[in-house]
Design an enzyme around this catalytic site. Sequence first.
Site, mmCIF file in Angstrom:
data_model
loop_
_atom_site.group_PDB
_atom_site.id
_atom_site.type_symbol
_atom_site.label_atom_id
_atom_site.label_comp_id
_atom_site.label_asym_id
_atom_site.label_seq_id
_atom_site.Cartn_x
_atom_site.Cartn_y
_atom_site.Cartn_z
ATOM 1 N N GLY A 113 0.806 -1.229 0.000
ATOM 2 C CA GLY A 113 0.000 0.000 0.000
ATOM 3 C C GLY A 113 0.828 1.263 0.000
ATOM 4 N N ALA A 117 -0.159 4.900 1.778
ATOM 5 C CA ALA A 117 0.709 5.423 2.854
ATOM 6 C C ALA A 117 1.272 6.794 2.472
ATOM 7 C CB ALA A 117 1.835 4.423 3.158
ATOM 8 N N ASP A 158 -7.056 0.450 2.911
ATOM 9 C CA ASP A 158 -5.621 0.732 3.021
ATOM 10 C C ASP A 158 -5.376 2.111 3.641
ATOM 11 O OD1 ASP A 158 -6.833 1.777 0.759
ATOM 12 O OD2 ASP A 158 -5.256 1.179 -0.636
#
Length: 326
Positions: A113, A117, A158
């Site tokens: 991810g 992030a 996410d």
Amino acid sequence: MDKKITVSAPGKLMVLGEHAVVYNRPCIVTAVDSRIRVTVEPRGDNLLVIDAPQLPNGHYKKPIDKLGSNKEKVPKEVAFVKKTVELLAQEKKLENGITVSTKSDFSHRYGFGSSSAVTVGTLKALCELYGLDWSKRKIFDLAYRVTLSIQGVGSGFDIAAGVYGGTLYFVTGGKRIEKIIDKPLPLVVGYSGTKADTPTLVRQVAELKEKQPNVVNEIFDTIQTLVEQGKNYIRKDDWVSLGDLFRINQGLLHSLGVSTPKLDDMCTQALVARAYGAKLSGAGGGDCMIALVLDKEKSAVEKAIESAGGEVIPATTSAEGVRVES
Ligand code: MEV
């Protein structure tokens, strides 16, 4: 202004419920302590400068008030940072330019991810820089808008992992975001060696659902049931029962057509080496699998995953969400 802010945001691993979570079902996601660091610094001009080693000249540059003006082709990470700044600028007038630099603890190939992030990290760093006291929920909502406007699809799980950290129960679009636990899960992570393309796999499942709506909806309902059960097992540290759910979830993902022979083989070998359960994690088609395993079987399971051609990736789960580093 000579302020410089660095924040870090964790990666993620899907534990149970991928694909079904795109269709209003819940999933369980855990934050991974492989982090992306984002540094923002104000500039004396009006430019957004993104340090991006992937670009031929090493960085992207554009006046902040012209970010949304054309459809240029930029590397994925640059697109997420750029969109984040563009959407934030609609909420708050940005007087100065900014330089944004990113640095990752992990390869973007793993499917941990990196885009989510980077988005969460950039937004949090800008909130710090401009003294915006945004709640986690507000950061989630704007970061999720960034994902949707770039990828068109995605449940936002996410983004939630990046913002809240820990192991979460999550429903599509953040309709529910609940912390299940803050302590690590006993997982081994194996990388299949192939990078998956999430939007393509999500579309593939959508096509199957279009052709076989009743069957696919029932599969999603079963996945929902196993996610609800899984939440209780995680709370009780009942890894044996959670392992049952991993195996069932893998079977259902296989029937949706998103597993691969390599992922199947890595899961089978992990089970032969006495993992309680094993399944692919994420969109499928590549990326990672996870095996549920206690310490005494860990090294046998790691070897089994390697014997199936996988690469074992060290990962601590239930990591802390986005945080200011300096
Ligand atoms: C991808 O890692 C997980 C999916 O459920 C997509 C999503 O939830 O955004 C396939």
